[in-house]
Every structure is written in structure tokens, then in C-alpha cells.
Design a protein around this motif. Structure first.
Motif, mmCIF file in Angstrom:
data_model
loop_
_atom_site.group_PDB
_atom_site.id
_atom_site.type_symbol
_atom_site.label_atom_id
_atom_site.label_comp_id
_atom_site.label_asym_id
_atom_site.label_seq_id
_atom_site.Cartn_x
_atom_site.Cartn_y
_atom_site.Cartn_z
ATOM 1 N N VAL A 4 0.847 -1.222 -0.025
ATOM 2 C CA VAL A 4 0.017 0.119 -0.097
ATOM 3 C C VAL A 4 0.871 1.422 0.059
ATOM 4 C CG1 VAL A 4 -1.625 1.489 1.049
ATOM 5 C CG2 VAL A 4 -1.937 -1.187 1.329
ATOM 6 N N VAL A 5 0.300 2.320 -0.792
ATOM 7 C CA VAL A 5 0.993 3.632 -0.780
ATOM 8 C C VAL A 5 -0.014 4.499 -0.089
ATOM 9 C CG1 VAL A 5 2.145 5.355 -2.274
ATOM 10 C CG2 VAL A 5 2.684 3.064 -2.513
ATOM 11 N N LEU A 6 0.863 5.464 0.808
ATOM 12 C CA LEU A 6 0.034 6.499 1.556
ATOM 13 C C LEU A 6 0.763 7.638 0.660
ATOM 14 C CD1 LEU A 6 -0.100 5.795 5.239
ATOM 15 C CD2 LEU A 6 -2.027 5.876 3.538
ATOM 16 N N MET A 7 -0.125 8.668 -0.050
ATOM 17 C CA MET A 7 0.595 9.762 -0.548
ATOM 18 C C MET A 7 -0.306 10.910 -0.464
ATOM 19 S SD MET A 7 1.978 9.703 -4.740
ATOM 20 C CE MET A 7 1.036 8.629 -5.191
ATOM 21 N N ASP A 8 0.498 12.129 -0.074
ATOM 22 C CA ASP A 8 -0.106 13.517 -0.094
ATOM 23 C C ASP A 8 -0.329 13.903 -1.395
ATOM 24 O OD1 ASP A 8 -0.787 15.618 1.229
ATOM 25 O OD2 ASP A 8 1.301 16.435 1.644
ATOM 26 N N MET A 9 -1.219 14.886 -1.514
ATOM 27 C CA MET A 9 -1.505 15.442 -2.639
ATOM 28 C C MET A 9 -0.570 16.556 -3.016
ATOM 29 S SD MET A 9 -4.559 14.520 -4.370
ATOM 30 C CE MET A 9 -5.288 16.006 -5.039
ATOM 31 N N ASN B 153 -7.970 9.762 13.017
ATOM 32 C CA ASN B 153 -7.142 9.239 13.987
ATOM 33 C C ASN B 153 -6.125 8.010 13.477
ATOM 34 O OD1 ASN B 153 -8.551 6.674 14.620
ATOM 35 N ND2 ASN B 153 -10.340 7.817 15.437
ATOM 36 N N GLY B 154 -5.355 7.672 14.395
ATOM 37 C CA GLY B 154 -4.531 6.493 13.887
ATOM 38 C C GLY B 154 -5.334 5.059 13.662
ATOM 39 N N ASP B 155 -6.109 4.724 14.461
ATOM 40 C CA ASP B 155 -6.757 3.482 14.405
ATOM 41 C C ASP B 155 -7.456 3.421 13.005
ATOM 42 O OD1 ASP B 155 -5.823 2.708 16.857
ATOM 43 O OD2 ASP B 155 -7.827 3.273 18.183
ATOM 44 N N ASP B 156 -8.265 4.538 12.595
ATOM 45 C CA ASP B 156 -9.005 4.805 11.475
ATOM 46 C C ASP B 156 -8.036 4.405 10.070
ATOM 47 O OD1 ASP B 156 -11.319 4.804 12.949
ATOM 48 O OD2 ASP B 156 -11.632 6.953 12.551
ATOM 49 N N LEU B 157 -6.973 5.209 10.478
ATOM 50 C CA LEU B 157 -5.816 4.965 9.236
ATOM 51 C C LEU B 157 -5.445 3.736 9.053
ATOM 52 C CD1 LEU B 157 -3.991 6.435 7.032
ATOM 53 C CD2 LEU B 157 -2.464 6.738 8.770
ATOM 54 N N ILE B 158 -5.124 2.904 10.442
ATOM 55 C CA ILE B 158 -4.712 1.453 10.254
ATOM 56 C C ILE B 158 -5.655 0.693 9.625
ATOM 57 C CG2 ILE B 158 -4.005 -0.420 11.504
ATOM 58 C CD1 ILE B 158 -1.918 1.886 11.159
ATOM 59 N N ALA B 159 -7.064 0.894 9.998
ATOM 60 C CA ALA B 159 -8.231 0.112 9.274
ATOM 61 C C ALA B 159 -8.215 0.313 7.974
ATOM 62 C CB ALA B 159 -9.403 0.411 10.126
ATOM 63 N N ALA B 160 -7.941 1.617 7.434
ATOM 64 C CA ALA B 160 -8.116 2.002 6.105
ATOM 65 C C ALA B 160 -6.942 1.375 5.286
ATOM 66 C CB ALA B 160 -7.938 3.681 5.869
ATOM 67 N N ILE B 161 -5.611 1.170 6.005
ATOM 68 C CA ILE B 161 -4.709 0.650 5.188
ATOM 69 C C ILE B 161 -4.941 -0.710 5.292
ATOM 70 C CG2 ILE B 161 -2.194 0.057 5.279
ATOM 71 C CD1 ILE B 161 -1.652 2.711 6.683
ATOM 72 N N ARG B 162 -5.419 -1.605 5.965
ATOM 73 C CA ARG B 162 -5.613 -2.893 5.819
ATOM 74 C C ARG B 162 -6.881 -3.334 4.877
ATOM 75 N NH1 ARG B 162 -5.080 -3.149 11.941
ATOM 76 N NH2 ARG B 162 -3.370 -3.992 12.443
ATOM 77 N N GLY B 163 -7.677 -2.243 4.807
ATOM 78 C CA GLY B 163 -8.889 -2.306 3.994
ATOM 79 C C GLY B 163 -8.626 -2.128 2.582
ATOM 80 N N ALA B 164 -7.425 -1.233 2.254
ATOM 81 C CA ALA B 164 -6.981 -0.945 0.950
ATOM 82 C C ALA B 164 -6.068 -2.357 0.305
ATOM 83 C CB ALA B 164 -6.044 0.535 0.948
ATOM 84 N N GLN C 30 -6.680 -5.254 0.937
ATOM 85 C CA GLN C 30 -7.604 -6.239 0.782
ATOM 86 C C GLN C 30 -8.407 -5.919 -0.420
ATOM 87 O OE1 GLN C 30 -10.313 -6.734 4.159
ATOM 88 N NE2 GLN C 30 -8.421 -7.582 5.412
ATOM 89 N N GLY C 31 -8.107 -4.746 -1.261
ATOM 90 C CA GLY C 31 -8.808 -4.385 -2.390
ATOM 91 C C GLY C 31 -10.100 -3.542 -2.210
ATOM 92 N N LYS C 32 -10.299 -3.136 -1.211
ATOM 93 C CA LYS C 32 -11.417 -2.261 -0.548
ATOM 94 C C LYS C 32 -11.352 -0.813 -0.848
ATOM 95 C CE LYS C 32 -13.144 -5.965 2.616
ATOM 96 N NZ LYS C 32 -13.165 -6.116 3.916
ATOM 97 N N PRO C 33 -12.233 -0.055 -1.535
ATOM 98 C CA PRO C 33 -11.892 1.517 -1.559
ATOM 99 C C PRO C 33 -12.211 1.961 -0.289
ATOM 100 C CG PRO C 33 -13.860 0.619 -2.707
ATOM 101 C CD PRO C 33 -13.265 -0.445 -2.294
ATOM 102 N N GLN C 34 -11.483 3.104 0.104
ATOM 103 C CA GLN C 34 -11.350 3.739 1.204
ATOM 104 C C GLN C 34 -11.609 5.108 1.184
ATOM 105 O OE1 GLN C 34 -10.756 1.921 4.233
ATOM 106 N NE2 GLN C 34 -10.789 0.142 2.585
#
Length: 170
Positions: A50-55, A107-118, A120-124
Motif C-alpha cells: 500500500v502507498v500513502l501519498m499526499d496531494m 485518528n490512527g486507528d482509522d488510518l490503520i483500518a483504511a490501510i488494511r482495507g486498501a 484487501q482491495g476495498k476502496p477507502q
């Protein structure tokens, strides 16, 4: 182990993200880009999940970097993580192929959940962004609203399997 690449021009943001991600047992940051021009080379080198990227980044912004990534890595999850929540930024990122659009205020927990979801191929989407997009989504009209009562009755009889000849259309 999920391998994460961070692309953000602010070193303090990269450090905070790294600390949040590396605190997870199943994730680690494998590389950091401080501008959009470095992203593709670091993806090739580290093969992140997964890549986290700023705009907004120097040399090449997140949208242009994402467009380049999509040419060589069409299915690699790339989450845009930004402070910009205006429509122009959201639509530009989604059109370029972002797997998600997140806001740095989360928050950090939501970010971690979004990374895991991404991964797994789930849009975030950040909840505020999802709410806004959903409120604007075109909703088709109910085709049955415009029918008269008699037309509805006939449709119900047809659905029950009544023969057309038995239906009195008068």
C-alpha cells in the motif's frame, strides 16, 4: 506483513505516520518519498503493498505521481492522505486511480483500518468525503411512481403469471 510506502513532503508527518504504522505487528514502513518524483522508483525498489501519498508535494504532486504509478502498477493500492477536502482535489485523485481519499485529521486507528482495507482491495473514503459524495450521487427515479393505479394492477397480474387474454384492459 504489510509493507507501506509513505509519500509526503513534511518530515514530521512521515515520522508520525511511520510511528503509527510500525506500532502494528502486521505492518511496517519500507520507504519514504519526500516528493512525487521519488515515488515510482521507491515502489520498484521496495514493492509495497500500500502507498500513502499526499496531494501537494514538490517536483510532482500526488495526482501526477499517481498517474505514473497506475501505468506500471495498475492495481497497487494508493491512498491519498491529505488536508485538502475540496471537490477538485477529491475528483482529481479518484480520476487518477486513487484507491481511497483520506484526510489527515483522522485518528490512527482509522488510518490503520483504511490501510488494511486498501490492502484487501476495498476502496477507502474518509467518512466526511463519503457522505458528501453520496449526497450528490444521482439517484434514478422510481419507474413505477409514474404508473396509474390501473397500470400497477395490470403489472401485478402479469407478475403473477396471468394470461394476457384474461386481463381486461378496459
Amino acid at each position: 506483513m504489510l509493507k507501506i510506502l509513505i509519500a509526503d513532503d513534511h518530515q514530521i508527518v512521515r515520522r508520525g505516520l511511520q510511528m503509527t504504522i510500525d506500532a502494528e505487528k502486521d505492518m511496517r514502513v519500507v520507504g519514504e518519498a519526500e516528493n512525487g518524483a521519488q515515488v515510482l522508483a521507491l515502489i520498484k525498489k521496495h514493492k509495497p503493498d500500500v502507498v500513502l501519498m499526499d496531494m501537494q508535494m514538490p517536483e510532482m504532486d500526488g495526482v501526477d505521481a499517481l498517474k505514473q504509478v497506475r501505468v506500471e502498477f495498475p492495481v497497487l493500492p494508493v491512498l491519498i492522505l491529505t488536508t485538502f477536502s475540496d471537490d477538485a482535489h477529491i475528483y482529481a485523485a479518484l480520476r487518477a486511480g486513487a484507491s481511497g481519499f483520506l484526510l489527515k485529521e483522522m485518528n490512527g486507528d482509522d488510518l490503520i483500518a483504511a490501510i488494511r482495507g486498501a490492502a484487501q482491495g476495498k476502496p477507502q473514503l474518509h467518512p466526511d468525503i463519503a457522505r458528501r459524495l453520496m449526497s450528490r450521487a444521482p439517484m434514478p427515479d422510481d419507474p413505477f411512481e409514474s404508473l396509474t393505479g390501473r397500470e400497477r394492477d395490470i403489472l401485478k397480474l402479469i407478475a403473477k403469471g396471468e394470461a394476457i387474454k384474461k386481463l381486461r384492459l378496459n
